[in-house]
Design an enzyme around this catalytic site. Sequence first.
Site, PDB file in Angstrom:
ATOM      1  N   CYS A 187       0.807  -1.219   0.000  1.00 40.96           N
ATOM      2  CA  CYS A 187       0.000   0.000   0.000  1.00 40.96           C
ATOM      3  C   CYS A 187       0.844   1.275   0.000  1.00 40.96           C
ATOM      4  CB  CYS A 187      -0.982  -0.007   1.174  1.00 40.96           C
ATOM      5  SG  CYS A 187      -0.258   0.242   2.812  1.00 40.96           S
ATOM      6  N   ASP A 188       2.040   1.255   0.573  1.00 43.20           N
ATOM      7  CA  ASP A 188       2.904   2.435   0.579  1.00 43.20           C
ATOM      8  C   ASP A 188       3.149   2.967  -0.831  1.00 43.20           C
ATOM      9  OD1 ASP A 188       3.357   0.401   2.512  1.00 43.20           O
ATOM     10  OD2 ASP A 188       5.189   1.342   3.216  1.00 43.20           O
ATOM     11  N   ALA A 189       3.188   2.027  -1.785  1.00 44.26           N
ATOM     12  CA  ALA A 189       3.502   2.385  -3.172  1.00 44.26           C
ATOM     13  C   ALA A 189       2.511   3.384  -3.746  1.00 44.26           C
ATOM     14  CB  ALA A 189       3.528   1.129  -4.040  1.00 44.26           C
ATOM     15  N   LEU A 190       1.311   3.462  -3.170  1.00 46.92           N
ATOM     16  CA  LEU A 190       0.280   4.339  -3.723  1.00 46.92           C
ATOM     17  C   LEU A 190       0.538   5.813  -3.429  1.00 46.92           C
ATOM     18  CD1 LEU A 190      -2.908   2.180  -3.070  1.00 46.92           C
ATOM     19  CD2 LEU A 190      -1.518   2.367  -5.152  1.00 46.92           C
ATOM     20  N   PHE A 191       1.477   6.091  -2.555  1.00 46.14           N
ATOM     21  CA  PHE A 191       1.960   7.466  -2.389  1.00 46.14           C
ATOM     22  C   PHE A 191       3.184   7.715  -3.257  1.00 46.14           C
ATOM     23  CE2 PHE A 191       4.813  10.623  -0.591  1.00 46.14           C
ATOM     24  CZ  PHE A 191       3.974  11.680  -0.276  1.00 46.14           C
TER      25      PHE A 191
END
Length: 425
Positions: free
Chosen positions: A207-211
């Site tokens: 989920c971090d990748a979405l920033f």
Amino acid sequence: MNILKKIKMVADWQLQHPVRFDIIFQNIEEQKTERIRMLWDGMLIQRESVNHNTKTRSLPEDWLKFTALNQEDISFCELPQAVQVSLTQHLSLDSTHILQIKMEDNSSRGWEQGTFYAGMYSLSKISEETVYIEALKTIGEANQWKLGPRIYHADDHCIGQLYLDLYNLFKDAEMIKDVQMRFEWIMNHPSMQSIWRKDGTNRWTWCDALFMSPPVWTKMSAITGNKDYIDFMDKEWWATTNHLYDEEEHLFYRDENYFKMRNSNSTKLFWSRGNGWVIAGLSRILEDMPAEYPSRKYYEQLYKEMAKKIASLQSVNGLWNPNLLAHESYPSPEASGSSFFCYALTWGVNNGLLCKDEYLPVIQKAWKGLNSCVQQDGNLGWVQLPKAAPAEVKEEHTSSYGVGAFLLAGSEILKIKKDIKGGFN
């Protein structure tokens, strides 16, 4: 202390502590290998046992001419004097047993610094002081305007947010050349990997990748007018969201490893900063997404669902704990996730997506809580160190990505304050 003065103090502290050092040390007496993380001035922020692996991954041969690897080790004698003294005198370590020293996260091109630069750019627009823009431009020039070394990895795209923002100011094509070349290559050679984290990181499988990556794609589309960039982002965003978003809880799992995990109170495990990355990323995507874009309404719906849930989980001190549904597991405050939440909620009010009357009390409490994490010298404490899940947080823990999130929040607070009488300090 007024808001602008406070966030400038935090930004200035971080500029004086530009990178952290990762030192791999072989502890002969205790027969173990340790990682020591230390700030520029020799301040110890973490020491832990690790399984050491010095193997580095290289780019495909035909890409070496386009992107600098920046993977070189640092020798002990090249370290700042304060770090040398701290290692040998304060920690009493024998420098001959140091196996490897690196500037953490590829120095000034990785996700940690990229997040800080995003926050400092937002501050520069609010403060109207040239010192911040000049510093950011110097950093970009030192990086030769290059992304990180891994072609597909979202973390190595994050720094592109700074380059594209600066391009909008200076219109220097060199600033976006590497980003454009990289993204054109990715669109022409899309990863065939699945969306499951177990299969790798060549897609947005955590989920971090979405920033880290999606806002770069939307900015690139806005700059060039090329719809292909935002269409690629849109396809990948919903692949990740359909995989990791919990429709019942309106929160994101960090990755599929957490689908079946449960807290001691039988609730699902959702990481505070992980969800902070997502809703902050949503805010930054929507900022550059055309109003008429076909799926924009679905991004706004997702944003509003998350905002409502996140607001309901705020602690009495105004902050959010590392574990969103089990505060008691790690009862300490956590400044990075809280900063991202404060930023995203304030952005929503400022841009008309959230009701001011409903969310302003949440934002005011959050900002007051975040101010309590700022130490007298401007150091932002209570930042959970790099992890993939909730973990213990201590007052002395700090990192540049936490500062970046705080600056994003503070910059939005300054915008909302223009329309609010009192309520912030």
